[in-house]
Design a protein around this motif. Structure first.
Motif, short mmCIF file in Angstrom:
data_model
loop_
_atom_site.label_atom_id
_atom_site.label_comp_id
_atom_site.label_asym_id
_atom_site.label_seq_id
_atom_site.Cartn_x
_atom_site.Cartn_y
_atom_site.Cartn_z
N ARG A 189 131.78 -26.84 93.09
CA ARG A 189 130.64 -26.49 92.23
C ARG A 189 129.52 -27.46 92.60
O ARG A 189 129.41 -27.84 93.76
CB ARG A 189 131.05 -26.54 90.76
N SER A 190 128.69 -27.82 91.62
CA SER A 190 127.55 -28.66 92.00
C SER A 190 127.92 -30.14 92.13
O SER A 190 127.14 -30.94 92.64
CB SER A 190 126.42 -28.50 90.98
N ARG A 193 130.79 -22.07 97.44
CA ARG A 193 130.07 -22.76 96.38
C ARG A 193 130.16 -21.85 95.14
O ARG A 193 129.53 -20.78 95.12
CB ARG A 193 128.64 -23.01 96.83
N ARG A 222 116.87 -27.68 89.33
CA ARG A 222 117.44 -28.87 89.97
C ARG A 222 116.59 -30.08 89.64
O ARG A 222 115.35 -30.00 89.68
CB ARG A 222 117.49 -28.71 91.50
N GLY A 281 128.83 -20.99 92.48
CA GLY A 281 127.57 -21.05 91.76
C GLY A 281 126.45 -20.66 92.70
O GLY A 281 126.71 -20.14 93.80
N VAL A 282 125.21 -20.95 92.30
CA VAL A 282 124.06 -20.51 93.09
C VAL A 282 123.58 -21.59 94.07
O VAL A 282 123.54 -21.39 95.28
CB VAL A 282 122.87 -20.15 92.15
N GLY A 283 123.19 -22.74 93.50
CA GLY A 283 122.51 -23.76 94.31
C GLY A 283 123.43 -24.33 95.38
O GLY A 283 124.54 -24.77 95.09
N ASN A 305 126.23 -16.25 87.31
CA ASN A 305 125.78 -17.16 86.26
C ASN A 305 124.29 -17.03 85.94
O ASN A 305 123.73 -17.86 85.21
CB ASN A 305 126.16 -18.61 86.58
N HIS A 362 124.03 -30.57 82.71
CA HIS A 362 124.14 -29.48 83.70
C HIS A 362 125.05 -28.36 83.17
O HIS A 362 126.09 -28.04 83.76
CB HIS A 362 124.67 -30.02 85.04
#
Ligand SMILES: NC(=O)C1=CN([C@@H]2O[C@H](COP(=O)(O)OP(=O)(O)OC[C@H]3O[C@@H](n4cnc5c(N)ncnc54)[C@H](O)[C@@H]3O)[C@@H](O)[C@H]2O)C=CC1
Ligand SMILES: O=C(O)C(=O)COP(=O)(O)O
Length: 588
Positions: free
Chosen positions: A117-118, A139, A300, A141-143, A166, A348
């Motif tokens: 994840r992040s 990943r 972010r 998630g997105v970022g 998400n 977060h």
């Protein structure tokens, strides 16, 4: 929706236990609404057992593949249970949370895929430590700012993410922060729990009629805009790449950066962290904002210069900020920004709803399994994004393109090396409607792999070609005829050598995900004849050296022969990956 593929299946799927349920089967598709409509086209190369990646250390491979030949996936952060269950049905899963950077580097050479994840930094050092074994980073998630995409690409490692599951959670969190900030919910809560009753201290501001600037009008930004409209706010947005029509359709005006930040009462950040957005919000840009502006950041931390934000809060330019993300996560315990009384913070949590985490986990598990199986990855972030429909119709040509690359390479004898390769596509289709990136990658793979130690796939094909000073030029020849058939032929020209094969394959190559036997592809395939190639090169008389490529049942087109019946001197056979010497191309 976009797809991409690793062009060679890196893992010994043929050896996987037959009792293992097929997680890519209909039951999965039925279980998961998110995947509906997504192509599950499998790379035709993946169907055949492939050799070990050259750079994979044998001892490591042997150890990790010991468990019945199943690939191994390392999961370094908590993933929704449904996604983990899905993963466990195919690869071995090692859930090791809170690894130090050193521990991650030690483990990564033992795994085929990594899911993060992040909170996990997948640096160049991680890819180096993987020593060629790691084929996929998922990943959840997105970022993907925590993954070194350049290093992944150079290593030929596919990076996939979960870009949609998400979105709503992040948008809802932005709205939650917006409302909580405007009404001092967090501060008032803390005050009351501390035994105080401070009604006049926590008078807030209303939202209705206020201008909200959405910075980054993508998936999350546009969902925030929709919701904020429902609160009676006036929405403007800034996004250099967004469509004006799409914004208008939900009643949002796209404006310049300066107009957005100078005319709004609230600013909500929804752009990715990239070199061009890093510290986009700084002393200079804060100075252009309306005095008393309120800022929400669920994107972010790095898009804001946090020291500048602190100054803007202290001097009153920014009345309040609500922050879910930070440059450093977790932020230092004594962070003045976090402790600031006009700042509302969450750790977060944007993607952290039960529903989003389940969706993300399933989305990433499916993407990783698909990539490990050699399927075409729907959410690749470091590979050409090729729409599913394009992949589906080009899949019959994918193997052929690689064979052509391999074939022309073995026709070259010494000389000054090959620097330019021309690929010519003959088609009745408008060039704008013919996306050939996957074919270009396959030709590159066919040319480079036999004469080097490089592992080439769609992720790194262009990079590897550039590294070797190899230029691939693509040309289109517009034919009369039906544009329904994507290609009539592919020609590959290398130095003074040409190889031309009709770009049509037998019915057996058109798999279940491809066209039906009645389709134009199949009709074209029926016309297919073993192609004849006449190499034109100095010193070789076309009459004495003709090549023919055998039809492609089982994807084994293109065995090289001379016309007098002898197999070519080097015994080259594309399906068997026969030897072509590096000096053939004059590359060191
Ligand atoms: N806090 C959290 O837990 C979550 C954070 N996020 C973050 O939210 C951000 C947006 O995610 P999505 O909407 O899914 O991504 P997206 O890719 O759909 O949208 C991003 C938009 O930003 C735009 N953009 C790029 N550069 C820009 C610039 N200089 N100025 C203005 N706009 C620019 C792009 O054109 C794109 O439309 C990402 O940074 C993502 O990592 C996403 C989900 C959860
Ligand atoms: O998807 C994103 O970009 C997020 O920021 C979510 O991060 P997380 O997966 O919750 O660590």
């Amino acid at each position: 929706m976009a797809l991409a593929t690793p062009l060679r299946h890196p893992l010994p799927v043929a050896a996987a236990p037959s009792t293992a349920p097929d997680p890519a089967g209909p039951s999965l598709t039925a279980r998961r609404a998110l995947s509906s409509g997504r192509g599950r086209l499998r790379s035709s190369l993946a169907a055949s057992p492939s050799p070990e990646p050259r750079r994979r250390p044998r001892s490591v491979t042997a150890a990790a593949s010991a468990a019945a030949g199943r690939p191994t996936v390392l999961v370094t952060e908590k993933l929704g249970p449904a996604g983990l269950d899905l993963l466990r049905a195919f690869p071995n899963v090692d859930c090791s949370y809170e690894l130090t950077a050193e521990e991650l580097r030690a483990k990564v050479s033992l795994v085929d895929a990594l899911v993060v994840r992040s909170g996990t930094r997948v640096t160049r050092g991680v890819f180096e430590a993987a020593r060629g074994r790691l084929r996929v980073v998922g990943r959840a998630g997105v970022g993907i700012d925590n993954v070194d995409l350049q290093a992944a690409t150079e290593a030929g490692c596919l990076v996939v993410n979960a870009p949609t599951a998400n979105t709503v959670a992040a948008a809802e969190h932005a709205i939650a922060l917006l409302a909580a900030m405007a009404r001092n919910v967090a501060q008032a809560d803390a005050s009351l729990k501390a035994g105080k009753w401070q009604r006049s201290k926590y008078v807030g501001v209303t939202l209705v009629g206020k201008v909200l600037a959405v910075m980054g009008f993508g998936k999350v930004g546009s969902e925030v805009a929709r919701r904020a409209k429902g609160l009676g706010m006036d929405i403007i947005a800034h996004d250099p790449y967004a469509s004006v029509d799409r914004a208008r359709a939900i009643g949002v005006d796209l404006v310049s950066f300066d107009e957005a930040i100078s005319t709004s009462d609230f600013i909500s950040l929804h752009m990715p962290l990239t070199p061009s957005t890093a510290k986009l919000f700084n002393d200079e840009t804060f100075a252009k904002m309306k005095k008393g502006v309120r800022i929400i950041n669920v994107a972010r931390g790095g898009v804001v210069d946090e020291d500048a934000l602190l100054r803007a809060l202290d001097n009153g330019t920014v009345a309040q900020a609500a922050l879910d993300v930070f440059t450093e996560e977790p932020p230092p315990r004594d962070s003045k920004l976090v402790q600031h009384e006009n700042v509302t913070v969450t750790p977060h949590l944007g993607a952290s709803t039960t529903e989003a985490q389940e969706g993300v986990a399933l989305e990433i598990a499916e993407a990783v399994i698909g990539a490990l199986r050699g399927d075409l990855a729907a959410t690749a972030v470091n590979a050409p994004m090729v729409p599913a429909v394009v992949l589906s119709e080009l899949s019959p040509y994918v193997v052929l393109a690689e064979k052509l690359g391999r074939l022309v390479v073995q026709l070259v004898t010494g000389g000054g090396g090959v620097k330019v390769v021309k690929v010519v596509y003959s088609s009745a289709r408008d060039p704008d409607d013919l996306d050939t990136r996957i074919l270009r990658a396959m030709v590159t793979k066919g040319i480079i792999e036999p004469i080097s130690s490089a592992f080439v796939n769609i992720v790194n094909a262009d990079y590897v070609a550039r590294q070797r000073g190899l230029q691939i030029i693509e040309e289109r020849i517009l034919l009369d005829g039906s544009p329904e058939i994507p290609l009539d032929s592919i020609q590959v020209h290398l130095a003074n050598v040409e190889s031309k094969f009709a770009g049509l394959l037998s019915r057996s190559t058109i798999g279940s995900d491809g066209p039906s036997p009645d389709s134009p592809h199949a009709a074209a395939a029926a016309r297919w004849r073993p192609p004849i190639s006449r190499p034109r090169r100095a010193g070789a008389s076309p009459s004495s050296r003709q090549l023919w490529g055998k039809g492609c049942a089982g994807h084994s087109a293109g065995r090289g022969h001379t016309t007098d019946g002898d197999v070519q001197p080097r015994g080259w056979c594309p399906a068997g990956g026969g030897p072509v010497q590096p000096e053939t191309l004059g590359w060191e």
